[in-house]
Motif scaffolding. Structure first.
Motif, PDB file in Angstrom:
ATOM      1  N   THR A  14     -11.437   5.478   4.210  1.00  0.00           N
ATOM      2  CA  THR A  14     -12.148   4.188   4.329  1.00  0.00           C
ATOM      3  C   THR A  14     -11.733   3.242   3.210  1.00  0.00           C
ATOM      4  O   THR A  14     -11.370   2.081   3.440  1.00  0.00           O
ATOM      5  N   VAL A  18      -9.776  -0.406   3.340  1.00  0.00           N
ATOM      6  CA  VAL A  18     -10.405  -1.621   2.800  1.00  0.00           C
ATOM      7  C   VAL A  18      -9.514  -2.235   1.707  1.00  0.00           C
ATOM      8  O   VAL A  18      -9.233  -3.445   1.717  1.00  0.00           O
ATOM      9  N   ILE A  22      -7.819  -6.013   1.927  1.00  0.00           N
ATOM     10  CA  ILE A  22      -8.441  -7.106   1.156  1.00  0.00           C
ATOM     11  C   ILE A  22      -7.458  -8.239   0.810  1.00  0.00           C
ATOM     12  O   ILE A  22      -7.776  -9.417   1.011  1.00  0.00           O
ATOM     13  N   LEU A  26      -8.083 -11.977   2.070  1.00  0.00           N
ATOM     14  CA  LEU A  26      -8.174 -13.109   1.140  1.00  0.00           C
ATOM     15  C   LEU A  26      -7.176 -14.197   1.505  1.00  0.00           C
ATOM     16  O   LEU A  26      -7.514 -15.373   1.534  1.00  0.00           O
ATOM     17  N   MET A 208     -14.477 -18.649   0.825  1.00  0.00           N
ATOM     18  CA  MET A 208     -15.417 -17.569   0.446  1.00  0.00           C
ATOM     19  C   MET A 208     -16.332 -17.201   1.601  1.00  0.00           C
ATOM     20  O   MET A 208     -16.612 -16.025   1.838  1.00  0.00           O
ATOM     21  N   ALA A 209     -16.793 -18.214   2.312  1.00  0.00           N
ATOM     22  CA  ALA A 209     -17.701 -17.929   3.425  1.00  0.00           C
ATOM     23  C   ALA A 209     -16.983 -17.114   4.494  1.00  0.00           C
ATOM     24  O   ALA A 209     -17.536 -16.146   5.046  1.00  0.00           O
ATOM     25  N   PHE A 211     -14.397 -15.177   3.979  1.00  0.00           N
ATOM     26  CA  PHE A 211     -14.137 -13.843   3.418  1.00  0.00           C
ATOM     27  C   PHE A 211     -15.379 -12.969   3.521  1.00  0.00           C
ATOM     28  O   PHE A 211     -15.308 -11.809   3.936  1.00  0.00           O
ATOM     29  N   LEU A 212     -16.524 -13.525   3.155  1.00  0.00           N
ATOM     30  CA  LEU A 212     -17.756 -12.726   3.198  1.00  0.00           C
ATOM     31  C   LEU A 212     -18.129 -12.350   4.624  1.00  0.00           C
ATOM     32  O   LEU A 212     -18.571 -11.226   4.887  1.00  0.00           O
ATOM     33  N   ASP A 213     -17.908 -13.276   5.558  1.00  0.00           N
ATOM     34  CA  ASP A 213     -18.187 -12.973   6.969  1.00  0.00           C
ATOM     35  C   ASP A 213     -17.394 -11.760   7.426  1.00  0.00           C
ATOM     36  O   ASP A 213     -17.912 -10.853   8.079  1.00  0.00           O
ATOM     37  N   MET A 216     -17.587  -7.792   5.593  1.00  0.00           N
ATOM     38  CA  MET A 216     -18.591  -6.840   6.076  1.00  0.00           C
ATOM     39  C   MET A 216     -18.079  -6.126   7.326  1.00  0.00           C
ATOM     40  O   MET A 216     -18.184  -4.906   7.460  1.00  0.00           O
ATOM     41  N   VAL A 219     -15.418  -3.553   6.432  1.00  0.00           N
ATOM     42  CA  VAL A 219     -15.946  -2.287   5.899  1.00  0.00           C
ATOM     43  C   VAL A 219     -16.458  -1.400   7.039  1.00  0.00           C
ATOM     44  O   VAL A 219     -16.132  -0.209   7.109  1.00  0.00           O
ATOM     45  N   ILE A 220     -17.190  -1.993   7.966  1.00  0.00           N
ATOM     46  CA  ILE A 220     -17.731  -1.194   9.082  1.00  0.00           C
ATOM     47  C   ILE A 220     -16.589  -0.662   9.951  1.00  0.00           C
ATOM     48  O   ILE A 220     -16.556   0.522  10.321  1.00  0.00           O
ATOM     49  N   MET A 223     -14.779   2.153   8.259  1.00  0.00           N
ATOM     50  CA  MET A 223     -15.553   3.408   8.284  1.00  0.00           C
ATOM     51  C   MET A 223     -15.415   4.094   9.648  1.00  0.00           C
ATOM     52  O   MET A 223     -15.266   5.321   9.727  1.00  0.00           O
TER      53      MET A 223
END
Lengths: 333, 267
Positions: A14, A18, A22, A26, A208-209, A211-213, A216, A219-220, A223
């Motif tokens: 995992t 990730v 990244i 980015l 940034m918005a 990237f943050l969207d 997550m 990551v899921i 996994m």
């Protein structure tokens, strides 16, 4: 292998997915932020081809010239759509860019010991799927393909839930409920005349918005892919190798489940040395266009109808192409 | 803590998480066991990403860009737990149950890789070409007579099975990592033990010196390494060993990150 080894494998796999993704995420989000802040919609509309087929071909050509990872390209495609890039071009670009570029082609060549057949077939199948989806989308307005952001109550109309402090930097919302919601989308940049600092801050906020969207979702998705690798026994996968009818859909399902990087999956495909070549091609062609993390990302961005098309069209093109190839080759590995 | 203070702090969680991730990635590249996750050739890319992430994270910590979300908070927790598990050495615990060569314990400082041999290596008064399992796999697949006539030395873990034992063979393998650990494939080569020599212990780390030999048709079968999600063992050739040398394992050497087409090979 004991259960703790599976846990090791899961966590290590995992994290490796990730960490690998990244930088591309980015890069994609920064490109998206820059497009949002600096690319005027009116110029895009003026200079890009408008024909349904020519726009799709333009997207394909743009993808061929842009080595990028499938993780970073989703919200760049959304942003391009918002900027007036024809839907056919943006979606063809999104599907083709991770595969039909020199870096991926070279990796496929190396993995298959210089034999160009696999790289050529892979590019052909991915291009066919990208053209099919692009042509379908080309006949539709971009607004009907992207999820509205109204539910997120954008504070500034730029399409993101910016939270406290953001209101100081933007004019009020202009298009609540619009699919893109951007102030710059609603008005030509020339009408806004923002200062350089304002533009830079806007680019940073959007980057940034985005990237943050997507982080997550990444990551899921990682996994889920790592869980498949850690907990599905290898004999289950190897059981498919002798039957073409089982091997092609099986390898397609494996590509979706594993969510490998488009520049590394050729090496995994090559390791299935006893599988029919058509099944390995199915794995290579479908994986970069459709996998678990992409599916989760699309659901954040696109309408359910487009998500269904993005799932079924590439899968159908790859399945049909690989079955034909497999029948012609007689199941050769 | 008042609700307003809590909300203000929570709004800064994204920025703090980005900063923490940037710090961890930077540390991993500069001081940690980066190779456990990614091919070291990506170090500059990761370092650049860490720098950008730190800038964006710092900005987001000062000026939050998004309201806090429970889902994102849980993802941060999951990531932190996995980092703690891998860096904290779950491997050390699992190794007490049984050992798996590719799950190596992280160490501080990160171990130094064995230096690549400057030229050919010597054993028993003869010269051998250092080569890794992936490179030898390619050499054997091309199958030229010249390649089969040359002497090679390769390193790897020993895999034994009753079927191989009966023929006096074992598989020597390593994990090929092109991009990241998740796409790792175990690549191995069958080794014919020297005549009269005892077979090495399963999972031992050693170097085998020998020459390539084509396998007879009835032995050219796909061999799957048990317990490996993906594996490739050269089907048509065996390394007929003239000499076996037990080695001390440097953990990073368990993985292969580079494949070359000609001498000097990556070993």
């Amino acid at each position: 292998m004991n259960a703790l080894h599976n846990l090791d494998l899961f966590a290590q796999a995992t994290l490796s997915i990730v960490f690998e993704a990244i930088p591309f995420l980015l890069l994609g989000s920064i490109a998206s932020g820059l497009v949002e802040a600096y690319v005027p919609r009116d110029k895009v509309e003026r200079f890009l081809p408008k024909g349904r087929l020519t726009a799709t071909l333009f997207g394909l050509a743009l993808g061929a010239a842009t080595p990028c990872c499938e993780c970073g390209v989703v919200f760049l495609a959304r942003r391009l759509l918002g900027k007036g890039v024809p839907a056919g071009a943006a979606l063809a670009f999104m599907l083709a860019a991770p595969v039909v570029n020199p870096v991926s082609v070279l990796a496929t060549l190396v993995a298959f010991q210089g034999n160009p057949a696999m790289a050529i077939w892979r590019c052909l199948l991915v291009s066919a799927a990208a053209l099919a989806v692009g042509y379908w989308a080309g006949g539709r307005p971009a607004g009907s393909l992207v999820l509205p952001l109204a539910g997120r109550e954008p504070a500034c109309g730029c399409g993101h839930d910016h939270g406290p402090g953001h209101g100081r930097q933007h004019a009020p919302a202009t298009a609540p409920g619009s699919p893109f919601g951007s102030l710059a989308d609603a008005l030509p940049v020339s009408a806004l005349r923002p200062g350089r600092r304002g533009q830079a801050a806007s680019a940073m906020h959007h980057a940034m918005a985005d990237f943050l969207d997507m982080a997550m979702v990444l990551v899921i998705g990682s996994m889920a892919a790592a869980a498949f690798k850690a907990f599905v026994p290898a004999p289950v996968v190897m059981a498919m190798e002798n039957d073409l009818a089982l091997a092609i859909p099986g390898m397609m399902a494996l590509a979706v489940a594993l969510s490998l990087c488009s520049q590394a999956d050729a090496f995994v495909a090559a390791s299935f040395s006893t599988f029919p070549q058509a099944a390995k091609l199915a794995f290579l062609a479908l994986g970069p266009m459709l996998d678990l993390k992409l599916l989760l990302m699309w659901r954040q961005v696109f309408t359910p109808r487009l998500v269904r098309v993005l799932v079924f069209a590439p899968a159908a093109v790859v399945f049909a192409g690989c079955v034909i190839l497999g029948v012609i080759q007689g199941g050769a590995s | 803590m008042s609700p307003a203070t809590f909300r203000a702090l929570a709004a800064r969680l994204d920025g703090a998480a980005m900063l923490a991730l940037a710090g961890f990635l930077g540390w991993l590249v500069l001081f940690g066991d980066y190779w456990m996750y990614l091919n070291p050739r990506f170090k500059p890319v990761t370092l650049a990403a860490a720098a950008v992430l730190a800038v964006l994270g710092g900005y987001a910590a000062l000026r939050p860009v998004s309201r806090p979300r429970l889902g994102r908070g849980l993802c941060y927790l999951a990531l932190a737990a996995m980092i703690a598990a891998v860096q904290g050495g779950v491997q050390a615990v699992s190794r007490q149950v049984d050992s798996d060569p590719f799950f190596v314990e992280p160490t501080l400082p990160a171990p130094e890789r064995s230096p690549a041999p400057a030229g050919r290596m010597q054993a028993g008064g003869r010269e051998y070409i250092p080569i890794n399992a992936g490179e030898l796999f390619d050499v054997a697949a091309k199958g030229t007579a010249e390649a089969f006539a040359r002497p090679y030395v390769m390193r790897g873990f020993v895999h034994r099975s009753p079927e191989l034992d009966a023929r006096g063979q074992f598989v020597l393998y390593r994990l090929a990592v092109w991009c990241c650990f998740a796409d790792g494939t175990a690549v191995g080569f069958k080794v014919q033990a020297p005549a009269g020599a005892p077979l090495p212990a399963d999972k031992a780390w050693l170097a085998a010196y020998g020459r390539l030999a084509a396998l007879p048709e009835d032995q050219r079968r796909e061999y799957v390494l048990p317990g490996m999600a993906f594996s490739s063992v050269a089907p048509g050739a065996v390394l007929a060993a003239e000499h076996l040398e037990p080695l001390t394992l440097v953990p990073e050497d368990a993985y292969m990150f580079e494949w070359r087409q000609a001498e000097p090979y990556a070993y």
